[in-house]
Write a protein that holds these residues in place. Structure first.
Motif, PDB file in Angstrom:
ATOM      1  N   LYS A 167       2.313  -5.894   0.494  1.00  0.00           N
ATOM      2  CA  LYS A 167       2.060  -4.756   1.381  1.00  0.00           C
ATOM      3  C   LYS A 167       2.547  -5.080   2.783  1.00  0.00           C
ATOM      4  O   LYS A 167       2.032  -5.992   3.439  1.00  0.00           O
ATOM      5  N   LYS A 177       3.222  -8.160  -5.618  1.00  0.00           N
ATOM      6  CA  LYS A 177       3.138  -6.885  -4.916  1.00  0.00           C
ATOM      7  C   LYS A 177       2.760  -7.184  -3.468  1.00  0.00           C
ATOM      8  O   LYS A 177       1.693  -7.747  -3.203  1.00  0.00           O
ATOM      9  N   GLU A 179      -0.876  -8.139  -2.364  1.00  0.00           N
ATOM     10  CA  GLU A 179      -1.772  -7.264  -3.114  1.00  0.00           C
ATOM     11  C   GLU A 179      -2.061  -7.770  -4.523  1.00  0.00           C
ATOM     12  O   GLU A 179      -3.159  -7.613  -5.043  1.00  0.00           O
ATOM     13  N   ASP A 180      -1.059  -8.391  -5.127  1.00  0.00           N
ATOM     14  CA  ASP A 180      -1.223  -8.851  -6.509  1.00  0.00           C
ATOM     15  C   ASP A 180      -0.154  -9.877  -6.824  1.00  0.00           C
ATOM     16  O   ASP A 180       0.935  -9.870  -6.238  1.00  0.00           O
ATOM     17  N   VAL A 192       3.871  -0.730  -0.259  1.00  0.00           N
ATOM     18  CA  VAL A 192       3.780  -1.843  -1.201  1.00  0.00           C
ATOM     19  C   VAL A 192       5.082  -1.946  -1.988  1.00  0.00           C
ATOM     20  O   VAL A 192       5.531  -0.972  -2.602  1.00  0.00           O
TER      21      VAL A 192
END
Length: 469
Positions: A251, A249, A237-238, A257
């Motif tokens: 998921k 991050k 995600e990041d 998450v």
């Protein structure tokens, strides 16, 4: 005044330099244009130096497990700088060899940035200023580069592509590998063997997703046994760079998450063709940056050809080299050489190899793809544990799988995981090229004791005739 040639090759990777050599062999006045290093990514930053790194890791692994072979080895340590230095030395030796081959074959080398000004003309900006070149034919072989994450571009310090991963500024203590294709898994394997704590994140539901599902499952089990953390069906995600590393991050399959800290991350999510800003836009058909070609390498513009990673996949060095030879022979034929007989490339007969631990190799259709294509199949599967040579080597982990058309006996595909399978796969590749059936393979005598005997046993197994299981 522009320098004129029969053929100009733009790019000197394993496709470009091989195309140039074959053109020269066929009597064509040939030039090659290269902006960085002769040999391209493969020889300098890809195929070859990565195998040197992996070989060092393999030796280190054996030394750490010397007791399994009745040997004693104490105080075993890895010197990362020395490992990298050896790898770079291998790359330098091979790149120098390409320079020798260019001279031997009387191929003119223009070092600089090349850009097309038409289907058969280009400019080169380099050490000699701007040169204008023309030819009867131009072969584009500009290759590809690693694709960046849009929200976390590689910085060479904490977030790496394969280039930094090959000359690391430091050993990662806790490494996140994003993507489980060949590049991602090879680096995960290398750094795990060298002592890093490795996590692999794969968005799809299994590792090495282009391989047969049974190979993927076996690899995941093996890598987990080696201590890797494997997260499939998982999205990133990041990714944020911090003073001490990166914060990711992630998921999971359940949609939750979680946040985790790593010292470094390697991005291995695919490639992007090097086709921007070289004058291709108005000359030929493109699809997501890849140059569209016919089976001989021709583009829509007469006299303009393309090969290798800047064209549709599979994106493999040996595919690029074969395309280079095919294009060279097609050009020579067009120019009146009656001894040139090009053959269209059959993409179903291109083998793929991944040099992780254990190794992976395959050619042709997976079992699932064969069934999707409407074939009724017969499948053979023989384990390494049933092979005397594998047991003697201490490499009894793996299997060989073969897929046949139940109606005709045609070999549709072969899939392997285990020690030295990247060397074994060529036997099946030759078989596919010769359009072999199970009958010829069953009647072939395989030497004993060898790992190749498992290839025979797998074929026998598909028809209920396996002898050692």
């Amino acid at each position: 005044m522009a320098s004129s040639y029969d053929v100009i090759v733009l790019g000197s990777g394993p496709g470009g330099y091989v195309a140039a050599i074959r053109c020269a062999q066929l009597g064509l006045k040939t030039a090659i244009v290269e902006r960085e290093n002769l040999g391209g990514i493969c020889l300098n930053w890809g195929c070859i130096p990565t195998k040197a790194l992996l070989r060092s890791a393999e030796i280190f692994h054996y030394m750490q497990n010397a007791g399994d072979y009745g040997l004693k080895a104490q105080s075993i340590e890895a010197d990362l700088d020395a490992v990298v230095k050896r790898s770079r030395g291998v790359a330098k030796q091979l790149s120098s060899g390409i320079a020798h081959l260019m001279k031997k074959n009387k191929i003119t080398v223009h070092m600089g940035e090349g850009a097309l000004t038409g289907p058969t003309s280009l400019t080169v900006k380099g050490e000699k200023g701007e040169e204008k070149l023309t030819a009867k034919h131009v072969i584009v072989a500009t290759g590809a580069r690693a694709r960046d994450l849009p929200f976390a571009p590689a910085d060479g310090k904490r977030v790496w592509t394969y280039r930094t991963a090959m000359t690391p500024p430091e050993m990662p203590k806790k490494l996140l590998v994003i993507g489980s294709g060949a590049i991602g898994i090879e680096f995960a394997s290398f750094y795990n063997d060298m002592g890093s704590d490795v996590t692999v994140v794969e968005m799809l539901d299994r590792l090495v997703p282009v391989e047969d599902a049974e190979v993927s499952a076996f690899l995941e089990k093996s890598l987990k046994k080696q201590g890797m953390n494997i997260l499939t069906g998982t999205g990133l995600e990041d990714l944020k760079v911090t003073a001490k590393g990166v914060t990711a991050k992630i998921k999971g399959k359940d949609g939750k998450v979680t946040t985790d800290e790593f010292t470094h991350a390697i991005i291995a999510i695919g490639i992007q063709p090097n086709t921007e800003n070289i004058g291709l836009d108005k000359l030929t058909e493109m699809d997501r940056g890849f140059i569209q070609i016919d089976p001989f390498g021709r583009t829509k513009s007469k006299g303009l050809w393309a090969i290798g990673d800047c064209t549709p996949g599979p994106w493999l060095a040996h595919k690029a080299s074969h395309e280079g030879v095919t294009a060279a022979e097609a050009i020579a034929q067009e120019m009146g050489n009656k001894d040139a007989h090009p053959h269209a490339l059959d993409r179903n007969n291109i083998p793929g190899c991944t040099y992780c631990h254990p190794q992976i190799a395959s050619v042709g259709m997976t079992e699932a793809k064969a069934k999707e294509a409407g074939y009724e199949v017969k499948v053979g599967n023989f384990p390494f544990i049933g092979n005397g040579k594998a047991i003697a080597l201490g490499e009894a982990e793996g299997f060989i799988k073969t897929v046949f058309d139940a109606k005709t006996g045609e070999l549709l595909g072969a899939h392997m995981i285990g020690a030295e399978v990247t060397e074994l796969i060529q036997g099946y590749t030759v078989g596919k090229q010769l359009e072999t059936t199970e009958a010829e393979l069953m009647q072939t005598v395989f030497p004993h004791p060898t790992l190749s005997e498992m290839m025979h046993e797998s074929v026998l197994g598909a028809y209920g005739k396996a002898l050692h299981i």
